[in-house]
Design an enzyme around this catalytic site. Sequence first.
Site, short mmCIF file in Angstrom:
data_model
loop_
_atom_site.label_atom_id
_atom_site.label_comp_id
_atom_site.label_asym_id
_atom_site.label_seq_id
_atom_site.Cartn_x
_atom_site.Cartn_y
_atom_site.Cartn_z
N PHE A 168 -19.09 10.09 1.54
CA PHE A 168 -19.69 9.58 0.32
C PHE A 168 -18.79 8.60 -0.43
CE2 PHE A 168 -21.37 14.18 0.24
CZ PHE A 168 -22.35 13.89 1.18
N ALA A 219 -18.63 15.03 5.21
CA ALA A 219 -19.34 14.34 4.15
C ALA A 219 -18.69 12.98 3.90
CB ALA A 219 -19.31 15.17 2.87
N GLU A 234 -14.55 17.28 -5.41
CA GLU A 234 -15.86 17.83 -5.78
C GLU A 234 -16.15 17.61 -7.27
OE1 GLU A 234 -17.82 18.66 -3.53
OE2 GLU A 234 -16.50 19.09 -1.84
N ARG A 247 12.94 40.41 -5.95
CA ARG A 247 14.07 39.60 -6.40
C ARG A 247 14.87 40.37 -7.46
NH1 ARG A 247 17.72 35.65 -5.17
NH2 ARG A 247 18.10 34.25 -6.95
#
Length: 550
Positions: free
Chosen positions: A284, A282, A532, A437
């Site tokens: 853009f 894409a 996005e 741990r």
Amino acid sequence: MTPAADLARIIEALPSLGSAVTKYVEAARRAAAEHVVRKGHLDRALAEDAQRLLHGFAWIGTLAEAVRQAAAWGAALAERGQLSDATATALVIGIGEYLEQLSTGVPMSQNEIFRPTELSLNAAAAELRAIPAVALLLAEGNTAANRKALIGFLRSGEQVHAGLGDVMDMIREQYRRFAAERILPRAHQWHLADALIPDEIVAEMAELGTFGICIAEEFGGLGLGKLAMCVVTEELSRAWIAAGSLGTRSEIAGDLITQAGTQAQKAEWLPRIASGEVLPTAVFTEPDTGSDLGSVRTRAVRQADGSWSLTGAKTWITHAARSDLMTILARSNDTKGFSGLSMFLAPKVRGHKEAPFPTTGMTGGEIPVLGYRGMKEYDIAFNNFHVPEWGLLGGAEGDGFKQLMRTFEGARIQTAARAVGVARRAFDLALGYALERVQFGQPIINFPRIGDKLALMLAETVIARELTYFAAREKDKGHRCDLEAGMAKLLAARVAFANADVGLQIHGANGYAQESEISRVFCDARILNIFEGAAEIQAQIIGRRLLTAS
């Protein structure tokens, strides 16, 4: 551990929560409208000046929808007899916490807490808290006892429910197994080497149908819809966000061509995208525009033979070198704003390490990044780059922005699913480390604040997942869902980074080492609030939509 009878009493209250938070959102809507709505329309100047109020209202609406969907999901599981104590406990912790945030202060970011008083919602918040079902969840939801109980369930091997039904569960299991066997063992090595996802992995993903999940069967896809896409993306991203993100470019290109392409364009490109033969990217964003797509300046000039010549600069183009097809947004006439933009399908030669951009008329360079490395980011420059006449999407000049907007719903839903997968991996790593741990003679999971962190990590992940699935279902029904998609993306991105940050904290100094996987998850999670549509852009969209929805 919460007695089963008490837990059952809380679950019985879930169906009442939807109407309670809806009433609160309506009070917030009226209050926000007083600041930014004039004569029934959103006033842009006022909205810009009152941006914090608009965004705070958007966050209220988002958390309220998250509570609605999580409560409805829990109630449905309970009705079917599928709500385990572990799932119920995670659910009431998360819902209780979000009700508390709604009525006292919503974190919009790490240093921005939006308080009810800013919209004069004190009375409405008090009324919300007084509703019996809400009061019960506030008092007995996110409690120390429930958080301890949830950790106890997890330590005994119980899991929080994620089932969606036979087909979706089969898809999840298939992709979870593939991700665990083929991606997860080497993901951190690939990250440290700043390497592309190996071609053989891409080929295997293609064989599974990854790139054609939402493409119609008539064009060689699976035609399964956005919910299936969420499940696949979530499981791949749980192993490595790059694997989950690889399908996003195919998702965007597939949606663009499906919704706006000519029959010839569909026949030419959809089968090849679905099979993985063609990897799209894409194109853009530009250096000075970011989310302001109306300011795109890359020019497309029609030539005498009907073809197009593109000139301009693009940036933050993911997976650009190895792609075969670009979806390019460019200005095809002198009209300012969105109406001058057109979308182009532009084939290119796939690049390689020595020559990333061998196609005539384009050059590019890599942008080194902290995380999200498996596909790489690039700056691209076009100089009289040739696009065939048939490359204008749909043969419709000036429709590029409208065409792109219709794809953002799916892209943002998928981004939310990526965030859910990353959030879950952060939790998995933190839980595993806390169990192993030993400090002061005992596993650190025994310490209440470690257990508290883990319990909330899981609870928020579950709620973000259900909000994401809700958006996907709305899309699959054919409903407009830019609001739901934006909400899912906004919340899931926040949860992913919170989980990664808390997960690294649980690892302590060991988590800060580059050799530690949680360090990669931390870097990967950070991008989710940006791409996005940044969190601020999402809040702007959500706020506007909530105010203008009929």
